[in-house]
Design a protein around this motif. Structure first.
Motif, PDB file in Angstrom:
ATOM      1  N   THR A  14       0.842  -1.198   0.000  1.00 38.26           N
ATOM      2  CA  THR A  14       0.000   0.000   0.000  1.00 38.26           C
ATOM      3  C   THR A  14       0.871   1.239   0.000  1.00 38.26           C
ATOM      4  O   THR A  14       1.983   1.242   0.537  1.00 38.26           O
ATOM      5  CB  THR A  14      -0.938   0.050   1.210  1.00 38.26           C
ATOM      6  OG1 THR A  14      -0.166   0.048   2.395  1.00 38.26           O
ATOM      7  CG2 THR A  14      -1.886  -1.135   1.219  1.00 38.26           C
ATOM      8  N   PHE A  15       0.373   2.270  -0.609  1.00 37.06           N
ATOM      9  CA  PHE A  15       1.030   3.574  -0.634  1.00 37.06           C
ATOM     10  C   PHE A  15      -0.081   4.601  -0.680  1.00 37.06           C
ATOM     11  O   PHE A  15      -0.971   4.522  -1.515  1.00 37.06           O
ATOM     12  CB  PHE A  15       1.938   3.693  -1.856  1.00 37.06           C
ATOM     13  CG  PHE A  15       2.579   5.046  -1.997  1.00 37.06           C
ATOM     14  CD1 PHE A  15       3.518   5.478  -1.082  1.00 37.06           C
ATOM     15  CD2 PHE A  15       2.242   5.878  -3.049  1.00 37.06           C
ATOM     16  CE1 PHE A  15       4.115   6.725  -1.211  1.00 37.06           C
ATOM     17  CE2 PHE A  15       2.836   7.118  -3.186  1.00 37.06           C
ATOM     18  CZ  PHE A  15       3.769   7.542  -2.269  1.00 37.06           C
ATOM     19  N   ARG A  16      -0.049   5.518   0.230  1.00 36.92           N
ATOM     20  CA  ARG A  16      -1.078   6.562   0.275  1.00 36.92           C
ATOM     21  C   ARG A  16      -0.431   7.874  -0.123  1.00 36.92           C
ATOM     22  O   ARG A  16       0.152   8.571   0.722  1.00 36.92           O
ATOM     23  CB  ARG A  16      -1.685   6.621   1.664  1.00 36.92           C
ATOM     24  CG  ARG A  16      -2.474   5.369   1.970  1.00 36.92           C
ATOM     25  CD  ARG A  16      -3.104   5.430   3.349  1.00 36.92           C
ATOM     26  NE  ARG A  16      -3.887   4.245   3.577  1.00 36.92           N
ATOM     27  CZ  ARG A  16      -3.421   3.141   4.140  1.00 36.92           C
ATOM     28  NH1 ARG A  16      -2.165   3.069   4.509  1.00 36.92           N
ATOM     29  NH2 ARG A  16      -4.199   2.105   4.326  1.00 36.92           N
ATOM     30  N   PRO A  17      -0.522   8.210  -1.402  1.00 34.91           N
ATOM     31  CA  PRO A  17       0.148   9.420  -1.884  1.00 34.91           C
ATOM     32  C   PRO A  17      -0.455  10.677  -1.269  1.00 34.91           C
ATOM     33  O   PRO A  17      -1.650  10.755  -1.015  1.00 34.91           O
ATOM     34  CB  PRO A  17      -0.069   9.384  -3.391  1.00 34.91           C
ATOM     35  CG  PRO A  17      -1.251   8.517  -3.601  1.00 34.91           C
ATOM     36  CD  PRO A  17      -1.268   7.541  -2.474  1.00 34.91           C
ATOM     37  N   SER A  18       0.392  11.642  -1.061  1.00 35.28           N
ATOM     38  CA  SER A  18      -0.036  12.922  -0.509  1.00 35.28           C
ATOM     39  C   SER A  18       0.105  13.992  -1.582  1.00 35.28           C
ATOM     40  O   SER A  18       1.212  14.249  -2.067  1.00 35.28           O
ATOM     41  CB  SER A  18       0.828  13.269   0.700  1.00 35.28           C
ATOM     42  OG  SER A  18       0.458  14.519   1.224  1.00 35.28           O
ATOM     43  N   GLY A  19      -1.002  14.561  -1.985  1.00 33.70           N
ATOM     44  CA  GLY A  19      -0.963  15.655  -2.951  1.00 33.70           C
ATOM     45  C   GLY A  19      -0.733  15.187  -4.372  1.00 33.70           C
ATOM     46  O   GLY A  19      -0.625  14.000  -4.676  1.00 33.70           O
ATOM     47  N   LEU A  20      -0.640  16.146  -5.243  1.00 33.90           N
ATOM     48  CA  LEU A  20      -0.472  15.879  -6.672  1.00 33.90           C
ATOM     49  C   LEU A  20       0.847  15.178  -6.969  1.00 33.90           C
ATOM     50  O   LEU A  20       0.888  14.229  -7.734  1.00 33.90           O
ATOM     51  CB  LEU A  20      -0.567  17.187  -7.460  1.00 33.90           C
ATOM     52  CG  LEU A  20      -0.339  17.076  -8.960  1.00 33.90           C
ATOM     53  CD1 LEU A  20      -1.400  16.191  -9.601  1.00 33.90           C
ATOM     54  CD2 LEU A  20      -0.314  18.447  -9.595  1.00 33.90           C
ATOM     55  N   TRP A  21       1.951  15.646  -6.364  1.00 36.95           N
ATOM     56  CA  TRP A  21       3.259  15.051  -6.651  1.00 36.95           C
ATOM     57  C   TRP A  21       3.325  13.602  -6.188  1.00 36.95           C
ATOM     58  O   TRP A  21       3.939  12.763  -6.852  1.00 36.95           O
ATOM     59  CB  TRP A  21       4.383  15.868  -6.023  1.00 36.95           C
ATOM     60  CG  TRP A  21       4.528  17.196  -6.694  1.00 36.95           C
ATOM     61  CD1 TRP A  21       4.274  18.414  -6.140  1.00 36.95           C
ATOM     62  CD2 TRP A  21       4.916  17.442  -8.050  1.00 36.95           C
ATOM     63  NE1 TRP A  21       4.473  19.388  -7.066  1.00 36.95           N
ATOM     64  CE2 TRP A  21       4.876  18.835  -8.251  1.00 36.95           C
ATOM     65  CE3 TRP A  21       5.283  16.622  -9.115  1.00 36.95           C
ATOM     66  CZ2 TRP A  21       5.192  19.419  -9.467  1.00 36.95           C
ATOM     67  CZ3 TRP A  21       5.597  17.220 -10.328  1.00 36.95           C
ATOM     68  CH2 TRP A  21       5.560  18.582 -10.500  1.00 36.95           C
TER      69      TRP A  21
END
Length: 58
Positions: A14-21
């Motif tokens: 799992t990876f929970r990206p933060s923001g657009l980047w």
């Protein structure tokens, strides 16, 4: 893991990206993650299926 008399391998990352980047990074790296995780699962299965001798024991 064993289900209905058959062994199976379940792999979750799992990876929970933060923001657009973070999202751009996730989608840019997706093909590489698929390649790496499929290869990793295949090697785990191959390792488990090899017969053990005194020369190649873990």
């Amino acid at each position: 893991m064993e289900r209905h008399g058959k062994q199976s391998l379940s792999q979750v990352a799992t990876f929970r990206p933060s923001g657009l980047w973070g999202r751009l990074y996730w989608y840019a790296m997706w093909p590489f993650h698929l390649f790496i995780f499929k290869g990793m699962a295949r090697e785990i299965v191959n390792y488990q299926e090899k017969p053990r001798t005194m020369d190649n024991r873990p």
